[in-house]
Motif scaffolding. Structure first.
Motif, PDB file in Angstrom:
ATOM      1  N   CYS A 179      41.806  38.762  37.528  1.00  0.00           N
ATOM      2  CA  CYS A 179      41.033  39.520  38.502  1.00  0.00           C
ATOM      3  C   CYS A 179      40.034  40.416  37.781  1.00  0.00           C
ATOM      4  CB  CYS A 179      41.956  40.375  39.375  1.00  0.00           C
ATOM      5  SG  CYS A 179      43.263  39.416  40.213  1.00  0.00           S
ATOM      6  N   VAL A 180      38.954  40.719  38.474  1.00  0.00           N
ATOM      7  CA  VAL A 180      37.882  41.531  37.907  1.00  0.00           C
ATOM      8  C   VAL A 180      37.663  42.734  38.796  1.00  0.00           C
ATOM      9  CG1 VAL A 180      35.487  41.582  37.119  1.00  0.00           C
ATOM     10  CG2 VAL A 180      36.798  39.450  36.993  1.00  0.00           C
ATOM     11  N   CYS A 181      37.652  43.914  38.139  1.00  0.00           N
ATOM     12  CA  CYS A 181      37.376  45.147  38.868  1.00  0.00           C
ATOM     13  C   CYS A 181      35.873  45.305  39.066  1.00  0.00           C
ATOM     14  CB  CYS A 181      37.929  46.341  38.098  1.00  0.00           C
ATOM     15  SG  CYS A 181      39.734  46.359  37.956  1.00  0.00           S
ATOM     16  N   PRO A 182      35.456  46.157  39.977  1.00  0.00           N
ATOM     17  CA  PRO A 182      34.015  46.380  40.161  1.00  0.00           C
ATOM     18  C   PRO A 182      33.318  46.906  38.913  1.00  0.00           C
ATOM     19  CG  PRO A 182      35.233  47.189  42.067  1.00  0.00           C
ATOM     20  CD  PRO A 182      36.264  46.834  41.046  1.00  0.00           C
ATOM     21  N   ASP A 183      34.045  47.628  38.080  1.00  0.00           N
ATOM     22  CA  ASP A 183      33.419  48.138  36.865  1.00  0.00           C
ATOM     23  C   ASP A 183      33.465  47.138  35.715  1.00  0.00           C
ATOM     24  OD1 ASP A 183      36.099  48.171  36.403  1.00  0.00           O
ATOM     25  OD2 ASP A 183      36.213  50.276  35.782  1.00  0.00           O
ATOM     26  N   GLY A 184      34.006  45.916  35.951  1.00  0.00           N
ATOM     27  CA  GLY A 184      34.020  44.882  34.935  1.00  0.00           C
ATOM     28  C   GLY A 184      35.335  44.724  34.206  1.00  0.00           C
ATOM     29  N   ARG A 185      36.312  45.578  34.419  1.00  0.00           N
ATOM     30  CA  ARG A 185      37.594  45.449  33.744  1.00  0.00           C
ATOM     31  C   ARG A 185      38.371  44.262  34.304  1.00  0.00           C
ATOM     32  NH1 ARG A 185      40.478  51.168  34.027  1.00  0.00           N
ATOM     33  NH2 ARG A 185      39.673  51.027  36.173  1.00  0.00           N
ATOM     34  N   LEU A 186      39.200  43.666  33.461  1.00  0.00           N
ATOM     35  CA  LEU A 186      40.002  42.504  33.831  1.00  0.00           C
ATOM     36  C   LEU A 186      41.472  42.887  33.876  1.00  0.00           C
ATOM     37  CD1 LEU A 186      38.357  39.719  31.574  1.00  0.00           C
ATOM     38  CD2 LEU A 186      37.822  40.274  33.943  1.00  0.00           C
ATOM     39  N   TYR A 187      42.186  42.271  34.784  1.00  0.00           N
ATOM     40  CA  TYR A 187      43.640  42.401  34.842  1.00  0.00           C
ATOM     41  C   TYR A 187      44.198  41.128  35.447  1.00  0.00           C
ATOM     42  CZ  TYR A 187      43.127  43.443  39.832  1.00  0.00           C
ATOM     43  OH  TYR A 187      42.836  43.359  41.159  1.00  0.00           O
ATOM     44  N   THR A 188      45.499  40.954  35.363  1.00  0.00           N
ATOM     45  CA  THR A 188      46.150  39.749  35.881  1.00  0.00           C
ATOM     46  C   THR A 188      47.163  40.130  36.947  1.00  0.00           C
ATOM     47  OG1 THR A 188      47.838  39.841  34.158  1.00  0.00           O
ATOM     48  CG2 THR A 188      45.871  38.520  33.693  1.00  0.00           C
ATOM     49  N   SER A 189      47.367  39.186  37.841  1.00  0.00           N
ATOM     50  CA  SER A 189      48.407  39.296  38.866  1.00  0.00           C
ATOM     51  C   SER A 189      49.028  37.922  39.053  1.00  0.00           C
ATOM     52  CB  SER A 189      47.828  39.833  40.184  1.00  0.00           C
ATOM     53  OG  SER A 189      46.900  38.895  40.723  1.00  0.00           O
ATOM     54  N   GLU A 190      50.309  37.923  39.396  1.00  0.00           N
ATOM     55  CA  GLU A 190      50.962  36.633  39.584  1.00  0.00           C
ATOM     56  C   GLU A 190      50.341  35.922  40.774  1.00  0.00           C
ATOM     57  OE1 GLU A 190      55.133  36.736  39.772  1.00  0.00           O
ATOM     58  OE2 GLU A 190      55.383  37.567  37.756  1.00  0.00           O
ATOM     59  N   ALA A 191      50.029  34.652  40.542  1.00  0.00           N
ATOM     60  CA  ALA A 191      49.333  33.882  41.579  1.00  0.00           C
ATOM     61  C   ALA A 191      50.267  33.592  42.745  1.00  0.00           C
ATOM     62  CB  ALA A 191      48.807  32.585  40.978  1.00  0.00           C
ATOM     63  N   GLY A 192      49.691  33.583  43.930  1.00  0.00           N
ATOM     64  CA  GLY A 192      50.413  33.233  45.138  1.00  0.00           C
ATOM     65  C   GLY A 192      49.756  32.068  45.833  1.00  0.00           C
ATOM     66  N   LEU A 193      50.111  31.917  47.087  1.00  0.00           N
ATOM     67  CA  LEU A 193      49.481  30.840  47.853  1.00  0.00           C
ATOM     68  C   LEU A 193      48.006  31.124  48.056  1.00  0.00           C
ATOM     69  CD1 LEU A 193      52.290  30.190  50.509  1.00  0.00           C
ATOM     70  CD2 LEU A 193      51.790  28.912  48.412  1.00  0.00           C
ATOM     71  N   THR A 194      47.664  32.394  48.141  1.00  0.00           N
ATOM     72  CA  THR A 194      46.274  32.819  48.217  1.00  0.00           C
ATOM     73  C   THR A 194      46.025  33.834  47.108  1.00  0.00           C
ATOM     74  OG1 THR A 194      46.841  34.575  49.777  1.00  0.00           O
ATOM     75  CG2 THR A 194      46.185  32.442  50.706  1.00  0.00           C
ATOM     76  N   SER A 195      44.780  34.293  47.007  1.00  0.00           N
ATOM     77  CA  SER A 195      44.447  35.241  45.969  1.00  0.00           C
ATOM     78  C   SER A 195      45.192  36.549  46.181  1.00  0.00           C
ATOM     79  CB  SER A 195      42.930  35.486  45.960  1.00  0.00           C
ATOM     80  OG  SER A 195      42.616  36.468  45.003  1.00  0.00           O
ATOM     81  N   THR A 196      45.719  37.088  45.113  1.00  0.00           N
ATOM     82  CA  THR A 196      46.470  38.343  45.152  1.00  0.00           C
ATOM     83  C   THR A 196      45.719  39.489  44.496  1.00  0.00           C
ATOM     84  OG1 THR A 196      47.598  37.753  43.087  1.00  0.00           O
ATOM     85  CG2 THR A 196      48.657  37.113  45.170  1.00  0.00           C
ATOM     86  N   CYS A 197      44.476  39.248  44.111  1.00  0.00           N
ATOM     87  CA  CYS A 197      43.711  40.295  43.427  1.00  0.00           C
ATOM     88  C   CYS A 197      43.488  41.492  44.341  1.00  0.00           C
ATOM     89  CB  CYS A 197      42.375  39.737  42.936  1.00  0.00           C
ATOM     90  SG  CYS A 197      42.548  38.507  41.597  1.00  0.00           S
ATOM     91  N   HIS A 198      43.195  41.221  45.638  1.00  0.00           N
ATOM     92  CA  HIS A 198      42.918  42.322  46.549  1.00  0.00           C
ATOM     93  C   HIS A 198      44.161  43.125  46.822  1.00  0.00           C
ATOM     94  CE1 HIS A 198      42.107  44.293  50.461  1.00  0.00           C
ATOM     95  NE2 HIS A 198      40.861  44.386  49.968  1.00  0.00           N
ATOM     96  N   ASP A 199      45.311  42.444  46.826  1.00  0.00           N
ATOM     97  CA  ASP A 199      46.558  43.156  47.117  1.00  0.00           C
ATOM     98  C   ASP A 199      46.920  44.106  45.982  1.00  0.00           C
ATOM     99  OD1 ASP A 199      46.647  41.629  49.405  1.00  0.00           O
ATOM    100  OD2 ASP A 199      47.937  40.094  48.513  1.00  0.00           O
ATOM    101  N   TYR A 200      46.537  43.780  44.792  1.00  0.00           N
ATOM    102  CA  TYR A 200      46.904  44.625  43.645  1.00  0.00           C
ATOM    103  C   TYR A 200      45.661  45.230  42.977  1.00  0.00           C
ATOM    104  CZ  TYR A 200      51.229  42.062  44.282  1.00  0.00           C
ATOM    105  OH  TYR A 200      52.359  41.488  44.819  1.00  0.00           O
ATOM    106  N   SER A 201      44.650  45.538  43.788  1.00  0.00           N
ATOM    107  CA  SER A 201      43.426  46.107  43.234  1.00  0.00           C
ATOM    108  C   SER A 201      43.581  47.556  42.809  1.00  0.00           C
ATOM    109  CB  SER A 201      42.287  45.989  44.247  1.00  0.00           C
ATOM    110  OG  SER A 201      42.646  46.690  45.456  1.00  0.00           O
ATOM    111  N   GLY A 202      44.768  48.114  43.062  1.00  0.00           N
ATOM    112  CA  GLY A 202      44.991  49.486  42.637  1.00  0.00           C
ATOM    113  C   GLY A 202      44.919  49.650  41.135  1.00  0.00           C
ATOM    114  N   LYS A 203      45.005  48.579  40.412  1.00  0.00           N
ATOM    115  CA  LYS A 203      44.894  48.649  38.950  1.00  0.00           C
ATOM    116  C   LYS A 203      43.504  49.077  38.532  1.00  0.00           C
ATOM    117  CE  LYS A 203      46.824  48.001  34.930  1.00  0.00           C
ATOM    118  NZ  LYS A 203      47.980  48.819  34.504  1.00  0.00           N
ATOM    119  N   CYS A 204      42.501  48.831  39.386  1.00  0.00           N
ATOM    120  CA  CYS A 204      41.147  49.239  39.048  1.00  0.00           C
ATOM    121  C   CYS A 204      40.995  50.762  39.092  1.00  0.00           C
ATOM    122  CB  CYS A 204      40.155  48.593  40.027  1.00  0.00           C
ATOM    123  SG  CYS A 204      40.106  46.777  39.897  1.00  0.00           S
TER     124      CYS A 204
END
Length: 294
Positions: free
Chosen positions: A269-294
């Protein structure tokens, strides 16, 4: 010397008519004559000795119509054959050797200095070969090839290497206090290429892009703080069979992935400021669910 002589008349013996005659002898006699002969002999001896010395000097110095000894004086030049020794400075417009022979300039006890004097009598440029160093003084230093191509030039503003390839063979490489402008930086075969800035930052900038390629090895970029890859007009391309980011932070776990727990799948996943992080993949994208990392 005057000597008196008397003569008797033929007609009588009474002594009448006797007439004295004087005979004068002209010349140099005695010690004066011997001194004169000695002086003439001395002058002749001096003349013979001077003539012999003159002939000997001519033979020793090989003086002839073209010069003296190994020195030949010709129109517009002076030629010296063999080894010549100069005890004082030599002023000349050009010094050269014969064809297919080398020119040797040697100093037994001191250095060898070549200087160019301007019209005011000052030194415009100089070359000094010392016992431990070579000193060159001038406004510009340039090395030319036999075809007239500039191989290396240095001046107050910049230094230019005119050859197609510059090789640094030192074990510690090359250390530069300022920037280097070159179209290609490459290591020799079977050797590693390392660009380091021990205490500061390392910048690589080009108006049309920077290409980093390792044909038979790997490429590593290590930094104590941040590594920035910036493209003002274009894209950032990572062209490789595998692109690994092993230390990306993991945010949460997805439910219902349907995957084996021993082989989980992750989503980058990519944050708005360009930082990268990972989340365990699900049936759909999980980046939005765990965007608190940004």
């Amino acid at each position: 010397m005057v000597q008196a002589q008397s003569a008797s008349p033929a007609g009588g013996a009474d002594g009448e008519g006797t007439e004295e005659q004087y005979v004068y002898r002209l010349g140099i006699y005695g010690w004066r004559k011997r001194s004169l002969y000695l002086l003439v002999i001395l002058l002749l001896s001096i003349l013979v000795i001077n003539f012999a010395l003159t002939v000997w000097i001519l033979r020793v110095t090989c003086l002839n119509t073209e010069g003296m000894g190994q020195l030949r004086i010709r129109a517009g030049r002076v030629r010296l054959d063999g080894v010549s020794e100069f005890l004082f400075p030599l002023f000349a417009q050009e010094i050269g050797s014969k064809q297919e022979t080398s020119l040797l300039v040697h100093s037994e006890t001191h250095n060898v200095s070549i200087k160019s004097i301007n019209r005011r009598g000052g030194v415009s440029s100089s070359l000094t070969l010392g016992p431990q160093s070579i000193d060159i003084t001038g406004k510009r230093f340039e090395v030319m090839s036999n075809t007239g191509t500039s191989l290396f030039s240095a001046g107050p503003e910049h230094c230019v290497v005119g050859v197609g390839k510059l090789t640094v063979t030192g074990e510690d490489g090359a250390e530069c206090d300022h920037s280097i402008e070159t179209p290609l930086v490459r290591a020799e075969g079977s050797k590693h290429l390392s660009l380091e800035a021990p205490t500061r930052s390392l910048y690589m900038d080009a108006p049309k892009g920077v290409h980093i390629n390792a044909e038979s090895g790997s490429t590593k970029a290590l930094s104590n703080t941040d590594i920035s890859l910036l493209s003002t007009d274009g894209v950032l391309v990572l062209d490789a069979e595998w692109v690994r980011l092993p230390r990306l932070p993991l945010s949460g776990q997805a439910e219902g992935t349907g995957q084996d727990e021993e082989q989980p799948l992750y989503e980058v996943c990519v944050c708005p400021d360009g930082r990268l992080y990972t989340s365990e993949a699900g049936l759909t994208s999980t980046c939005h669910d765990y965007s608190g990392k940004c």
